[in-house]
Design a protein around this motif. Structure first.
Motif, PDB file in Angstrom:
ATOM      1  N   PHE A   1      35.653  37.796  39.006  1.00 19.89           N
ATOM      2  CA  PHE A   1      36.916  38.144  38.355  1.00 19.89           C
ATOM      3  C   PHE A   1      38.019  37.510  39.182  1.00 19.89           C
ATOM      4  N   ASN A   2      39.171  37.265  38.593  1.00 15.92           N
ATOM      5  CA  ASN A   2      40.241  36.667  39.394  1.00 15.92           C
ATOM      6  C   ASN A   2      40.700  37.656  40.465  1.00 15.92           C
ATOM      7  N   GLU A   3      41.443  37.149  41.428  1.00 15.28           N
ATOM      8  CA  GLU A   3      41.843  37.941  42.584  1.00 15.28           C
ATOM      9  C   GLU A   3      42.642  39.187  42.204  1.00 15.28           C
TER      10      GLU A   3
ATOM     11  N   ASN B   1      40.244  41.740  40.784  1.00 11.44           N
ATOM     12  CA  ASN B   1      39.454  42.345  41.855  1.00 11.44           C
ATOM     13  C   ASN B   1      40.300  43.282  42.715  1.00 11.44           C
ATOM     14  N   MET B   2      41.574  42.955  42.901  1.00  9.28           N
ATOM     15  CA  MET B   2      42.442  43.851  43.666  1.00  9.28           C
ATOM     16  C   MET B   2      42.614  45.172  42.921  1.00  9.28           C
ATOM     17  N   ALA B   3      42.780  45.098  41.611  1.00 12.50           N
ATOM     18  CA  ALA B   3      42.882  46.318  40.801  1.00 12.50           C
ATOM     19  C   ALA B   3      41.572  47.098  40.859  1.00 12.50           C
TER      20      ALA B   3
ATOM     21  N   VAL C   1      38.584  52.546  45.653  1.00  8.17           N
ATOM     22  CA  VAL C   1      39.120  53.343  46.762  1.00  8.17           C
ATOM     23  C   VAL C   1      39.589  54.697  46.239  1.00  8.17           C
ATOM     24  N   GLY C   2      40.141  54.715  45.040  1.00  8.60           N
ATOM     25  CA  GLY C   2      40.547  55.975  44.423  1.00  8.60           C
ATOM     26  C   GLY C   2      39.369  56.908  44.201  1.00  8.60           C
TER      27      GLY C   2
ATOM     28  N   VAL D   1      35.407  44.147  48.276  1.00  7.15           N
ATOM     29  CA  VAL D   1      36.004  43.484  49.441  1.00  7.15           C
ATOM     30  C   VAL D   1      35.262  42.173  49.721  1.00  7.15           C
ATOM     31  N   LEU D   2      33.947  42.197  49.623  1.00 12.65           N
ATOM     32  CA  LEU D   2      33.159  40.982  49.843  1.00 12.65           C
ATOM     33  C   LEU D   2      33.449  39.939  48.767  1.00 12.65           C
TER      34      LEU D   2
END
Length: 108
Positions: free
Chosen positions: A22-24, A27-29, A35-36, A71-72
């Motif tokens: 997936f685009n960055e 992936n950040m979302a 984490v939530g 993260v990886l």
């Protein structure tokens, strides 16, 4: 398994089972979402909130592994050698924080 091998394993999984990364931003979302999920388990299981029945079967280890996977992915797609970065960070923390926590009155 070291971090470098984990990055390779994730990359191989993406190549075999995923179409592509997936685009960055996606992936950040996704990382934020994972984490939530970890936060929800910690807040309810170890914090003061009561744990909902639907959350009792959630596995903290699996949720942490989901965080690690994303993260990886982010490291792979942005060209970060996470093993090298982690080793550098641990060296820095070892030098900078060698006595810091032992001298912290709040931790005694």
């Amino acid at each position: 398994m070291n971090i470098q091998n984990a990055q390779k394993e994730v990359d191989n999984w993406i190549k075999e089972h995923g179409v592509r990364y997936f685009n960055e931003l996606t992936n950040m979302a996704q990382l934020t979402e994972e984490v939530g999920e970890v936060a929800r388990i910690i807040a309810r299981r170890y914090g003061e909130q009561s744990e909902k029945e639907s959350d009792k079967d959630k596995d903290l280890g699996e949720e942490l592994a989901d965080v690690m996977f994303v993260v990886l992915c982010l490291a792979n797609q942005t060209g970060v050698d996470l093993q090298k970065a982690f080793d550098k960070r641990m060296d820095k923390k070892g030098k900078r924080d060698h006595d810091r926590h032992h001298n912290n009155e709040k931790l005694k």
